[in-house]
Design an enzyme around this catalytic site. Structure first.
Site, short mmCIF file in Angstrom:
data_model
loop_
_atom_site.label_atom_id
_atom_site.label_comp_id
_atom_site.label_asym_id
_atom_site.label_seq_id
_atom_site.Cartn_x
_atom_site.Cartn_y
_atom_site.Cartn_z
N LYS A 1 0.82 -1.21 0.00
CA LYS A 1 0.00 0.00 0.00
C LYS A 1 0.85 1.26 0.00
CE LYS A 1 -3.08 2.44 3.16
NZ LYS A 1 -2.10 3.30 3.81
N HIS B 1 4.43 4.31 -3.79
CA HIS B 1 3.95 5.30 -4.76
C HIS B 1 5.10 5.56 -5.72
CE1 HIS B 1 6.30 8.54 -2.85
NE2 HIS B 1 5.92 8.03 -1.70
N HIS C 1 8.86 5.86 -4.88
CA HIS C 1 9.69 4.71 -4.53
C HIS C 1 10.19 4.03 -5.79
CE1 HIS C 1 7.23 5.09 -0.85
NE2 HIS C 1 8.27 4.57 -0.24
#
Length: 550
Positions: A138, A141, A144
């Site tokens: 999760k 984004h 990364h």
């Protein structure tokens, strides 16, 4: 389509303007309906004709519209010609409009609107669409590196993973592993180093590291297939950019051989897209240790997909934060000599803010699907008019998904918006629940009154303002489809369907079938059947499964 009316108008205009009809068809647009007054059905802007016409005089636009209208004549198709603000307007013979539109809707079925002359000059294309791109973690984004995720999961599973949990619930367990290893890595630098080494081993072809990652991937895809099935989505191929490990090395060698790779002070390798050393135009394609990056693997994937599919267009659907990334990928492909890079297109979408389930912040798509089903079941149970259903859970999920999709597609894809469960599940207003309710109610009419009325109908029985408004709106469906096909924005279809549903709701209150003379009842049933058919077509285009009872 627009039932051939456009072509008829274009033929008359072409004789007056001395232009081919094909040059005029797309300039003739259906007039949006008005609640205040009945308007013409089609119009053409005189402005749009000036660039095509050989007459480039600077006469007032309104004067030109009047002069053009005076040269045109009514015929068996056009019953009235008038002028608006810089436009010439055409009203179609009402009985012809009624008969032609309703027959066309029923005759064309699911292809209504797609047989239009608007689409006639568009060649068939092979389109590759890359979308969804689910991430196991999760917290990932675009900021990364994918390699960080892969490395952390590999290291994390070796430290905290359990084979039984991985087999029984792979996505949940990998997420838990990621959260735990991410937390540990913040305090222990050796874990981050180990994660980096794991990814490097994968890049170098280490069988053990590759086998573990392959296991993660296979189990995850099994889960994705199951979850996507609930959405009615089927993928022809599952291949993330991590799939292109070997091919990305070939890309790096090619760039190096052509002298396009440049080393930075930090030891990374970049391609200078500006050609003049502008750091903001550097596309980083290799880390200092020789491992590939997200951009490198997307380059390899694009080349491989062209080899495999020979596509006419490839569309990447991702969040808007990746805009620069795809600009750089497409530009690098051009520098590499791949002319087809111009066929690649990024369709960005915005961020949904504030979406939470009863379990807290949303982690997985499945949490959302379970939540919408549960909430919709509760809503349906609280409404007295809810019909007895064979499978209430399935209906609740279909209606809930419609609610979610309409909420998401109402605005520009690029727009961020604040999510609200209460707003999404409203049964009135511009919501997916209202669309489903309208479809179910129209289907109930057909069930109640049967097909006895549907053999033929009298067009004279459908000349009330409510009927004409619906017919005019049905006439516009091809334009809406065409517009969405050009800018890839579903909001045009959503807006059209919501208006159609509101028109149907008004007509349902005033155009009664029960206790009406058979001729009138039959005509009205034809009209409502056409509305339901087009409503269902549009909903299916948006990924919504229409329900017949709710």
């Amino acid at each position: 389509m627009a039932c051939g009316f456009r072509r008829s108008i274009a033929s008359q205009l072409s004789r007056v303007l001395d232009l081919p009809p094909e040059n005029l068809i797309k300039s003739i647009s259906a007039v949006p309906i008005s609640k205040k007054e009945e308007k013409a059905d089609f119009r053409i802007s005189v402005d749009s004709l000036l660039e095509n016409s050989s007459d480039h005089s600077r006469l007032n636009i309104q004067d030109k519209a009047v002069r053009l209208a005076e040269k045109l004549k009514c015929d068996t198709v056009v019953s009235e010609i008038s002028t608006g603000q810089g436009t010439v307007n055409f009203k179609i013979n009402r009985e012809l409009l009624t008969k032609t539109v309703l027959q066309q809707v029923i005759q064309d079925g699911s292809s209504y609107g797609l047989e239009s002359e608007l689409f006639s000059d568009l060649p068939q294309k092979k389109v590759v669409v890359e979308f969804s791109s689910p991430n196991i973690a999760k917290k990932f984004h675009v900021g990364h590196l994918r390699s960080t995720i892969i490395g952390l999961l590999g290291t994390g599973f070796q430290l905290f993973g359990y084979e039984e949990k991985l087999q029984s619930n792979p996505l949940q367990h990998l997420f838990e592993v990621y959260v735990q290893v991410n937390k540990e890595a913040a305090e222990d630098k050796s874990i981050a180093k180990s994660a980096h080494e794991f990814f490097q081993r994968m890049e170098l072809g280490d069988m053990q590291a590759l086998a573990l990652w392959q296991k993660f991937r296979d189990l995850s895809i099994e889960e994705y297939v199951r979850i996507y099935k609930r959405l009615g989505i089927h993928f022809d191929e599952y291949s993330g950019e991590s799939f292109y490990r070997e091919k990305s090395q070939e890309v790096l060698k090619w760039l190096d051989n052509k002298g396009l790779l440049q080393k930075t002070i930090k030891g990374t390798s970049i391609v200078d897209l500006s050609g003049n050393g502008d750091p903001s135009s550097f596309c980083t394609v290799m880390r200092s240790d020789g491992t590939s990056l997200y951009a490198t693997r997307d380059l390899a994937a694009a080349i491989d997909r062209m080899d495999k599919y020979n596509f006419d267009t490839m569309i990447y659907v991702t969040d808007k934060a990746q805009k620069k990334h795809f600009q750089q990928v497409f530009q690098t492909l051009k520098i590499m000599g791949y002319y087809w890079a111009e066929r690649c297109q990024h369709v960005p979408f915005g961020v949904v803010q504030g979406m939470k389930t009863r379990r807290g912040d949303v982690t997985f798509l499945e949490d959302v699907l379970n939540e919408i089903r549960l909430r919709m079941l509760q809503n349906m149970a609280s409404v007295k008019t809810t019909k007895e259903l064979e499978n209430p859970q399935e209906t609740a999920e279909k209606v809930g998904l419609a609610a979610l999709i309409i909420q998401d597609f109402k605005g520009l894809l690029l727009s961020d918006y604040q999510f609200s469960w209460d707003r999404v599940f409203q049964s009135r207003g511009d919501t997916g629940v209202f669309l489903q309710y309208t479809h179910a109610r129209l289907h109930s009419l057909e069930e109640t009154f049967g097909c006895g009325y549907l053999n033929d109908f009298n067009t004279a029985c459908l000349q009330e303002p409510q009927s004409v408004s619906i017919l005019q709106h049905l006439l516009r469906f091809d334009e809406v489809l065409y517009r969405s096909s050009q800018d890839l924005q579903p909001k045009h279809i959503v807006s059209y369907l919501l208006t159609l549903s509101h028109l149907a709701a008004v007509a349902h209150k005033t155009l009664h079938i029960k206790n009406s003379p058979p001729e009138v009842a039959g005509a009205r049933l034809h009209l409502f059947r056409a509305v339901r058919s087009v409503l269902a077509n549009g909903m299916k285009l948006l990924g919504i499964t229409p329900v017949c009872r709710m």
